[in-house]
Motif scaffolding. Structure first.
Motif, PDB file in Angstrom:
ATOM      1  N   MET A 101      36.933  32.711  38.530  1.00 33.78           N
ATOM      2  CA  MET A 101      36.975  33.979  39.042  1.00 33.78           C
ATOM      3  C   MET A 101      39.041  33.302  39.907  1.00 33.78           C
ATOM      4  O   MET A 101      39.781  34.337  39.831  1.00 33.78           O
ATOM      5  N   ARG A 102      39.166  31.386  40.123  1.00 27.58           N
ATOM      6  CA  ARG A 102      40.782  31.436  40.404  1.00 27.58           C
ATOM      7  C   ARG A 102      41.052  31.085  39.476  1.00 27.58           C
ATOM      8  O   ARG A 102      42.908  32.070  39.020  1.00 27.58           O
ATOM      9  N   GLN A 105      41.745  34.636  37.550  1.00 30.25           N
ATOM     10  CA  GLN A 105      42.265  35.473  37.775  1.00 30.25           C
ATOM     11  C   GLN A 105      43.869  35.650  38.172  1.00 30.25           C
ATOM     12  O   GLN A 105      44.486  36.261  38.185  1.00 30.25           O
ATOM     13  N   THR A 106      43.782  34.121  38.962  1.00 30.35           N
ATOM     14  CA  THR A 106      45.212  34.361  39.255  1.00 30.35           C
ATOM     15  C   THR A 106      46.800  34.104  39.389  1.00 30.35           C
ATOM     16  O   THR A 106      47.882  34.115  39.574  1.00 30.35           O
ATOM     17  N   SER A 163      48.607  37.161  38.129  1.00 26.12           N
ATOM     18  CA  SER A 163      49.247  38.267  39.308  1.00 26.12           C
ATOM     19  C   SER A 163      50.166  37.229  40.299  1.00 26.12           C
ATOM     20  O   SER A 163      50.601  37.265  41.158  1.00 26.12           O
ATOM     21  N   THR A 181      42.116  35.895  29.216  1.00 26.65           N
ATOM     22  CA  THR A 181      40.540  36.741  29.082  1.00 26.65           C
ATOM     23  C   THR A 181      39.654  35.284  29.011  1.00 26.65           C
ATOM     24  O   THR A 181      39.424  34.873  28.285  1.00 26.65           O
TER      25      THR A 181
END
Length: 413
Positions: free
Chosen positions: A215-216, A218-219, A222, A234
């Motif tokens: 989850m982390r 993914q930052t 962004s 990915t």
């Protein structure tokens, strides 16, 4: 020897082979070249095939096709669909499919060899027909180079090639400059403390640690990469545990990174490592994660001047409406290594392979992602005609653009 493009393609599609296992495909390529009277070198980089056609003085042009398939179970429903099984590098039995179109590439290069062999009065120089293994592993080109490719075959003045893509059949196009992204594969092993599922308080759970890490991660794109820069991160694999009531000692993540810039690449890799280590510390692990780079593809940089010249040749032959600039592609390719090793420019273009009516309808409905299968999809099924004919024509046109004109005028097919 007359090469039946459709039957050759269907045969290759029915019988895909994984990386470095392309023995049947390599034999088809070698036999096809020999049937045309072309000198053949086999076993370059394990399963690679090289054909050399010398025709007087002039430039050396290398035309490349990759041969390997993917561990994908085909779901196209085609009458020539693959039902093959193979063994992957980890020893697992898997379904095998030409889900990336390398069967198209091999067929088109054989077809181009036939056309170029039959038109030797119209050009002069040397053509190297290269059938490469293991593109999907990112190592096939380097393996051929390490095996003495340019000691055994002439070093090219230019490297040319193409990749079938989910664009309308009949279209071709290349992007000058950074064209295909560099890629890095990372393997991260998170170390916890195993134990009984009924007593989690006695353990350090690596599954929870891995989930938090995923989850982390993914930052990164962004929040750590500027809006004008490009990066893709990915998490493709996640492995942990053997039984539902056992908390395992370790969890492993497989991560793929795509970038166009070295500084961005370094920043992303550093961020992935930092996050994994921080999540391990937050979980109370007493060991840092192991972070290993397992594979890397270099950035594919299409030479600007050579790309412009080749695209102009395509426009003169196919018409302006069939030649496009697809922009930079976030997929990766190892063909650039062949050019880097030869210190030669490269032009690598996309070849449309989808039904134009389906593509046009999907664009109009805003459903291209859902309705147009992409490379690596179990539904990827290039339209046979005119994809093969345009693919052959593009290779021939590009080769002739860079060869001498021989004893006659240059005629484009």
């Amino acid at each position: 020897m007359a090469i039946d493009l459709e039957e050759t393609y269907k045969d290759l599609h029915r019988h895909p082979e994984l990386s470095y296992q392309e023995h049947r495909t390599a034999k088809i390529a070698a036999d096809g070249l020999r049937g045309l009277g072309i000198d053949v070198i086999e076993g370059v980089g394990r399963t690679g095939v090289v054909g050399v056609l010398k025709n007087g003085d002039g430039p050396v042009v290398l035309l490349r096709a990759d041969m390997d398939a993917l561990p994908v179970a085909e779901e196209t429903g085609l009458e020539y669909a693959s039902t093959e099984r193979g063994v992957d590098p980890d020893g697992n039995e898997v379904s095998v499919m030409h889900a990336c179109g390398h069967d198209v590439h091999v067929t088109c290069l054989l077809g181009a060899a036939e056309v170029l062999t039959g038109s030797r009065s119209e050009w002069s120089g040397t053509i190297v027909f290269l059938f490469q293994p293991a593109e999907e592993q990112g190592s096939g080109a380097l393996e051929m180079i390490a095996d003495g490719l340019y000691d055994r075959a002439p070093k090219p003045d230019i490297v040319l090639g193409q990749h079938v893509a989910p664009a309308p059949a009949g279209m071709v196009g290349a992007h000058a400059g950074p064209a295909f992204a560099a890629t890095d594969d990372l393997l991260i092993t998170l170390h916890g403390k195993g134990g009984h599922g009924s007593r989690p308080e006695t353990t350090v759970d690596p599954v929870v640690m891995a989930a938090a890490t995923v989850m982390r991660l993914q930052t990164i794109v962004s929040r750590e990469i500027a809006g004008g820069q490009t990066a893709v991160v990915t998490v493709g694999t996640m492995h942990a545990g053997t039984k539902v009531n056992i908390i395992p000692p370790d969890a492993t993540l497989g991560i793929n990174i795509r970038t166009y810039d070295t500084a961005v690449r370094d920043r992303v890799v550093a961020a992935v490592t930092r996050i994994a280590e921080a999540e391990a510390a937050a979980s109370g692990a007493d060991r840092k994660p192991d972070v290993t780079v397992t594979d890397s593809f270099p950035l594919l940089h299409n030479d600007e001047e050579a790309t412009a010249r080749t695209m102009d040749a395509f426009r003169a032959t196919l018409g302006d409406e069939r030649v496009l600039d697809p922009g930079a592609v976030t997929g990766s390719e190892d063909v650039g290594a062949l050019a880097i090793a030869a210190q030669a420019p490269i032009v690598y273009w996309l070849l449309g392979g989808m039904d134009p009516r389906l593509f046009t309808s999907a664009v109009a409905n805003g459903t291209t992602d859902a309705d147009v299968p992409s490379n690596h999809s179990p539904h990827f099924a290039p339209l046979i005609h005119p994809t093969l004919e345009i693919g052959v024509q593009a290779l021939v046109v590009a080769a002739r653009e860079w060869l001498g004109t021989g004893s006659g005028d240059l005629e484009r097919p």
